[in-house]
Design a protein around this motif. Sequence first.
Motif, short mmCIF file in Angstrom:
data_model
loop_
_atom_site.label_atom_id
_atom_site.label_comp_id
_atom_site.label_asym_id
_atom_site.label_seq_id
_atom_site.Cartn_x
_atom_site.Cartn_y
_atom_site.Cartn_z
N ALA A 276 0.85 -1.19 0.00
CA ALA A 276 0.00 0.00 0.00
C ALA A 276 0.89 1.24 0.00
O ALA A 276 1.90 1.30 0.71
CB ALA A 276 -0.92 0.01 1.21
N THR A 277 0.50 2.22 -0.82
CA THR A 277 1.25 3.48 -0.88
C THR A 277 0.33 4.66 -0.60
O THR A 277 -0.90 4.53 -0.69
CB THR A 277 1.90 3.67 -2.27
OG1 THR A 277 0.85 3.87 -3.24
CG2 THR A 277 2.71 2.46 -2.66
N ASN A 326 -4.68 -1.89 -15.78
CA ASN A 326 -4.19 -1.72 -14.41
C ASN A 326 -3.27 -2.84 -13.96
O ASN A 326 -3.03 -3.00 -12.76
CB ASN A 326 -5.38 -1.62 -13.45
CG ASN A 326 -6.20 -2.89 -13.41
OD1 ASN A 326 -6.06 -3.75 -14.27
ND2 ASN A 326 -7.08 -3.00 -12.42
N SER A 327 -2.76 -3.65 -14.88
CA SER A 327 -1.86 -4.74 -14.49
C SER A 327 -0.76 -4.88 -15.51
O SER A 327 -0.87 -4.43 -16.65
CB SER A 327 -2.63 -6.06 -14.34
OG SER A 327 -3.21 -6.44 -15.58
N ASP A 328 0.32 -5.53 -15.07
CA ASP A 328 1.47 -5.73 -15.94
C ASP A 328 2.25 -6.93 -15.43
O ASP A 328 2.11 -7.35 -14.27
CB ASP A 328 2.36 -4.48 -15.95
CG ASP A 328 3.43 -4.56 -17.02
OD1 ASP A 328 3.26 -5.35 -17.96
OD2 ASP A 328 4.44 -3.83 -16.90
N MET A 329 3.06 -7.50 -16.29
CA MET A 329 3.93 -8.62 -15.93
C MET A 329 5.34 -8.09 -15.77
O MET A 329 5.85 -7.37 -16.64
CB MET A 329 3.88 -9.71 -16.99
CG MET A 329 2.55 -10.41 -17.11
SD MET A 329 2.19 -11.45 -15.68
CE MET A 329 3.52 -12.63 -15.78
N THR A 348 -4.49 -0.89 -7.93
CA THR A 348 -5.86 -0.47 -7.63
C THR A 348 -5.81 0.85 -6.85
O THR A 348 -5.25 0.89 -5.75
CB THR A 348 -6.59 -1.52 -6.80
OG1 THR A 348 -6.57 -2.77 -7.50
CG2 THR A 348 -8.04 -1.10 -6.55
N PRO A 349 -6.37 1.94 -7.40
CA PRO A 349 -6.34 3.23 -6.67
C PRO A 349 -7.29 3.22 -5.48
O PRO A 349 -8.33 2.56 -5.50
CB PRO A 349 -6.78 4.23 -7.74
CG PRO A 349 -7.59 3.45 -8.70
CD PRO A 349 -7.02 2.06 -8.72
N GLY A 359 -4.16 7.08 -2.52
CA GLY A 359 -3.17 6.01 -2.36
C GLY A 359 -3.41 4.92 -3.40
O GLY A 359 -4.30 5.01 -4.24
N THR A 360 -2.59 3.88 -3.32
CA THR A 360 -2.67 2.77 -4.27
C THR A 360 -2.41 1.45 -3.55
O THR A 360 -1.54 1.38 -2.66
CB THR A 360 -1.64 2.95 -5.41
OG1 THR A 360 -1.80 4.24 -5.98
CG2 THR A 360 -1.83 1.90 -6.49
N ILE A 361 -3.18 0.43 -3.93
CA ILE A 361 -2.93 -0.93 -3.46
C ILE A 361 -2.30 -1.70 -4.62
O ILE A 361 -2.86 -1.76 -5.71
CB ILE A 361 -4.23 -1.63 -3.02
CG1 ILE A 361 -4.87 -0.89 -1.84
CG2 ILE A 361 -3.95 -3.08 -2.63
CD1 ILE A 361 -4.03 -0.90 -0.58
N ILE A 362 -1.12 -2.26 -4.38
CA ILE A 362 -0.42 -3.04 -5.41
C ILE A 362 -0.41 -4.50 -4.97
O ILE A 362 0.06 -4.81 -3.87
CB ILE A 362 1.02 -2.54 -5.61
CG1 ILE A 362 1.02 -1.08 -6.08
CG2 ILE A 362 1.74 -3.39 -6.63
CD1 ILE A 362 1.34 -0.10 -5.00
#
Length: 608
Positions: A276-277, A326-329, A348-349, A359-362
């Motif tokens: 989380a950021t 919203n995704s990447d490898m 995910t914002p 913030g953002t959830i990665i």
Amino acid sequence: MKGTRFFQTIQVKLIIIYVLLILIAMQLIGIYFIRTMENSVINNFTDSLNNDVNLLSNIVQNYLEPSNDDTGLNEKDLQTIVENWSTIIGSQIQVIDADAIVRSSSNQPDIIGQKITQPAQVIRAINGIQVPLWDVKDSSNIRKKAIAKPVKNDDNKVIGAIYISASTEELFQTINNIKQIFIAGTIIALVLTVMLSVVLSNTITQPIKMITKKAKALADGKYNQEVVIRSSDEIGQLGFAFNHMVQRLKDALSSNEEEKNKIASILSNMSDGVIATDDKGKVIVINLRAEQMLDIHEEDVLGREIADILGTSKEEIGRYVLGEQNSDMIELPRHEEAEPLQVKVTFTPIQRRGRGVTGTIIVLQDVTEQEKLNQSRREFVANVSHELRTPLTTIKSYLEALEDGALNEADLAKRFVGVTRNEADRMIRLVNDLLHLSRYDSNQMVVMKRETEIKQMLEDVVDRFSFQLNQRNIKLMLSIDPSIYTLMIDPDKIDQVLDNLVSNAIKYTADEGEIIINCRRKGQDWIEISVEDNGLGIPKKDIHRIFERFYRVDKARSRNMGGTGLGLSIAKEIINAHGGEITLESELHKGTKVTFIIPTFHLEGEQK
């Protein structure tokens, strides 16, 4: 929190309010009382003077009549009367006749018989003019009130005047004394008011101070606070509301702590990494799985930019957070011997009403095994397609040749038919191997164990391959522990494993090579069987993949030797089904050793 200054406290303000109210009330009452008292005293004094002058004018009327012959007697009697009246009323009295001659004087006998011209009010009174009271000061600067009244006979003719002056010092002294008494009373009332205000204000402010103290303790994290309620007034209601708030706060904190523990437990036990950021892209939370995947520690990553940790740019992360994709490898490197991780990163914002993205959830998903599985599927389909297409192409080619006339030549037709038969057998073996693996994958393969002589089984294997061994002049040595007699196994399937291992050893061992089959005990509960050769060996980079389906080190040579690439995979499944384990050791150009162990005890649930 800074302390409140003394003069800013509610208690002092209440005391000041009480004192000011009492002071203002006392001032208003005092002004009204003193004014009323002064007016009353002065009016009474004036009325008394008026009454005295009226009475005295009636008395001296007979003494001022011109027809009275006994003047000496009248003068003496008049002087006595005036002196007596002066003594009684405490005033100075003068009796003046119509010619302005003083006939009698209580305080200045020496002016009797003299004509007066002052004061003017007396002259006006002699002339019959009504004169109101007036203020005078004598030679001693004593304040007095004076009155002059004309004396009339029965015919209403002015026959003289009476002049009375009375000192007002005593009157004003009385008023001043009353003022001093009132001021002293006011001071005493103010002192009592202050004392009562302190007591009364304390009853109001003490509960507020107590609630304030409890609130400060509550703000410092001491949540076991409760206000004692001693009344049902507004202060009591405030205390009740405070206690209710504390209870609700405890419940909310307890619920929040439970949710926090749940989230912490979920994050700690998740198979995916979570980071989380904040709104600036700096890490504020990271779970254990993310630490393991990124090979970092929490204390080293908190507060750092997520872009630095993932090895990408802020702009790219911003596009993932706010964009459609919203995704990447990404590929995370590991230490030298381990292969890199294939990780799917999902952004995910965190939205907050009125503030936008805060913030953002990665989420980091380790898809290494999934990618391996997908790669294996692709390779499997490609290999099966290739393995089936090659014999089918050969068969088709030879059938076309036979159709084109080779059938009429007996020797050539016989050779073509033999090749076609071999390719068909090769396809049958491939399909059978695939069926075997499919049954193992779906747990449909039944292991039929029975007591089997190990020595006899191994000797039968040697006999089956004796022709090939003699043909290539390969030496095979069999070593069996004398203490091993029988073992509970499925002999057909173990035979299949041994046939595959010995066949591979023969294929990849040069002529006049050597193969060793060894059978011995390993501990009390295990039997170890190994097949070792001194053939080509396997490169180190291929050893970890050797049991994969369709995997070949030298694909062309394996295919020419008739292999399907499934033998070792089937052998591993069979050994696993027996509750054992198979391993391979090899060194390039020196040889290979394949070892499997199987238990001597019966596993629960095994079918005999």
